[in-house]
Design a protein around this motif. Structure first.
Motif, PDB file in Angstrom:
ATOM      1  N   TYR A 134      20.500   0.465  43.811  1.00 59.24           N
ATOM      2  CA  TYR A 134      21.802   0.245  43.175  1.00 59.24           C
ATOM      3  C   TYR A 134      22.654  -0.695  44.005  1.00 59.24           C
ATOM      4  CZ  TYR A 134      20.455   4.217  40.325  1.00 59.24           C
ATOM      5  OH  TYR A 134      19.779   5.055  39.474  1.00 59.24           O
ATOM      6  N   SER A 194      24.777   3.133  37.498  1.00 62.13           N
ATOM      7  CA  SER A 194      24.303   3.202  36.107  1.00 62.13           C
ATOM      8  C   SER A 194      23.154   2.245  35.823  1.00 62.13           C
ATOM      9  CB  SER A 194      25.462   2.873  35.156  1.00 62.13           C
ATOM     10  OG  SER A 194      25.912   1.529  35.348  1.00 62.13           O
ATOM     11  N   ARG A 195      22.889   1.285  36.749  1.00 66.45           N
ATOM     12  CA  ARG A 195      21.849   0.278  36.509  1.00 66.45           C
ATOM     13  C   ARG A 195      20.873   0.273  37.685  1.00 66.45           C
ATOM     14  NH1 ARG A 195      26.643  -2.251  35.434  1.00 66.45           N
ATOM     15  NH2 ARG A 195      26.562  -3.553  37.313  1.00 66.45           N
ATOM     16  N   ASP A 228      28.183  -2.015  40.785  1.00 70.62           N
ATOM     17  CA  ASP A 228      27.873  -0.865  39.930  1.00 70.62           C
ATOM     18  C   ASP A 228      28.139   0.440  40.689  1.00 70.62           C
ATOM     19  OD1 ASP A 228      26.830   0.790  37.908  1.00 70.62           O
ATOM     20  OD2 ASP A 228      24.758   0.550  38.639  1.00 70.62           O
TER      21      ASP A 228
END
Length: 504
Positions: free
Chosen positions: A423, A432-433, A428
């Motif tokens: 991450y 979440s990604r 972010d």
């Protein structure tokens, strides 16, 4: 003094400094620890608009807020053992909530005793299963078995080895005992007080005066609670599967628990802890020691309320491993500061010892953050190791190793067929990604993977502690909730075509 206490004091003796602290005096130190208090659940951070923590806000305003404070294992006993030993869980060996304290373990207040400090432990101990016996390093001891209870129960309290009934709401009563002990300490006697709250551990129970305070407040659900889509990109299978488990939003504690009401009870229970901090500050002011005493407030681990579809802690996500950390001592450092460097529970021991004019022993993994309070970050760590070891009691979370840097976080599950996680916390912060399959970040992922194992090797963490099973297992799923996750597309591939038959 029993034999174990005497041996602990003898072991501490070589670490004592003859000189006074560099600031000209040996500081009194009060360390206040809460349970399951996540990093952003403080009024001044406004994670939820209704949160009220005036005493914590005051500490941040008049002292220092460490905005990137972490534990290295997000579980009660390992985290607390790391605070008291300055070591990673793989080194102190208390890797779960049932493991007994290994023989020869020395807790840092023993060093302070050797330096002439009076020491007290008051509150939740929670190491070695249900034990609440007085421990080496503390002249005065008040604790309870296991998690304890918010309201009086038949188990009561252990006061210096004697069983005593609990009289009232636990947060208030522990604070009463702490201030009573403080009142009995002479003004010229240096002291260390460790006030360890049960709150805000589940099941959350606010003090009667706080019940219903937030009943009509607006709660903002976390966007990563989504099961799929933009806020769940590249989520590992084990995380998706945990949604439908004891620690997931679809089957929380195998019940129909409402996350919003759950958080509101948490916030109401936290009010008692905040009031406790305010009472301690008030007592110091009456003693004329408010500005000369180093007061530290910290949580033992975080807690998720729906983030990534999960509740509880144990994972390497920010809501689990990141904790509140506040410090106040105007005679040592100016107030109103925010420290951005990565600090950890490992650092509490050397920080308290430095404030007391006591040298830290060799072989620990933490370091004092007092230089950071003076603006000196030379040689400070750029990343932090995180570890969690699988428990049969809660089998939905695997063994996890992670490396948390200033910008990126790398997470590696161990012993399961699944994917790693990467991450970019700057771009972010909600994690979440998952970027682990991004071609342009493969070199970074490999670099962080190598660095993670380098830290494990340097600190003796290449052998995982293993203990016999203890207790039951929360190993159920609801047939009416989500099904098992499918393998991610990146792991799917067709077998190569067979070679063409030779032409005859």
């Amino acid at each position: 003094m029993n034999r174990r206490q005497a041996m602990a004091r003898m072991a501490a003796a070589p670490a004592i400094m003859n000189a006074a602290h560099a600031q000209g005096r040996r500081r009194n130190v009060i360390f206040i620890l809460s349970d399951d208090h996540r990093y952003d659940a403080m009024g001044f951070l406004k994670a939820q608009p209704f949160l009220e923590t005036p005493a914590m806000d005051r500490m941040a305003r008049e002292g220092i807020h460490f905005r990137n404070a972490f534990v290295t294992t997000a579980l009660c006993s390992p985290s607390r053992a790391s605070v008291l030993t300055g070591c990673y869980a793989h080194k102190h060996k208390i890797v779960d909530n049932n493991t007994a304290i290994p023989r020869g373990t020395v807790f840092f207040p023993s060093y302070m005793q050797q330096a002439g400090y009076k020491t007290a432990f008051i509150g939740k101990w929670h190491m070695g299963g249900e034990a609440d016996d007085p421990q080496p390093g503390f002249d005065h001891w008040i604790s309870f078995r296991g998690q304890g209870t918010y309201m009086p129960s038949k188990s009561g309290l252990n006061i210096n080895g004697k069983r005593v009934p609990q009289k009232g709401y636990i947060t208030d009563e522990l604070t009463d005992y702490a201030l009573e002990w403080l009142d009995g300490i002479g003004k010229d006697q240096p002291y260390f007080l460790y006030l360890s709250h049960k709150a805000v551990h589940a099941e959350f129970e606010p003090a009667p005066r706080h019940k219903g305070r937030y009943a009509n407040a607006k709660f903002n659900y976390p966007p990563t609670m989504a099961a799929q889509g933009e806020m769940a990109q590249g989520r590992p299978m084990w995380v998706q599967n945990q949604r439908n488990s004891w620690h997931g939003v679809e089957f929380p504690y195998h019940s129909e628990l409402d996350i919003e009401q759950y958080y509101k009870r948490y916030a109401e229970t936290l009010l008692g802890v905040d009031e406790s901090i305010g009472r301690v500050l008030g007592a110091l002011e009456r003693r004329g020691q408010l500005d000369s005493t180093l007061v530290i407030y910290m949580g033992d681990n975080g807690f998720a309320f729906g983030e990534h579809g999960l509740i509880d802690k144990r994972t390497a996500y920010e809501e689990s491993m990141r904790v509140p950390l506040l410090a106040r001592c105007p005679e040592l450092f100016r107030g109103g500061q925010t420290v951005k460097e990565v600090v950890a529970g490992l650092d509490i021991m050397p920080t308290c010892l430095e404030a007391a004019g006591v040298a830290s022993p060799g072989g620990i993994d933490g370091r004092s953050w007092l230089p950071l309070t003076r603006g000196d970050n030379s040689g400070w760590r750029k990343e932090l190791l995180y570890e969690y070891y699988w428990e049969r009691n809660f089998p939905q979370t695997p063994t996890i190793f992670a490396l948390r840097g200033d910008r990126y976080k790398f997470i590696r599950p161990h012993g399961i067929w699944d994917i790693e996680e990467l991450y970019d916390l700057q771009e972010d912060p909600l994690e979440s990604r998952n970027l682990i399959f991004k071609p342009e970040l493969q070199a970074l992922a490999e670099q962080m993977r190598r660095r993670l194992f380098q830290i494990l090797e340097e600190t003796g963490g290449m052998s995982m502690p293993l203990y016999p099973d203890r207790g039951g297992s929360q190993n159920r799923r609801s047939p009416n909730r989500s099904k098992a996750a499918d393998f991610p597309a990146e792991l799917k591939t067709l077998p190569p075509a067979p070679p063409a038959a030779a032409v005859r």
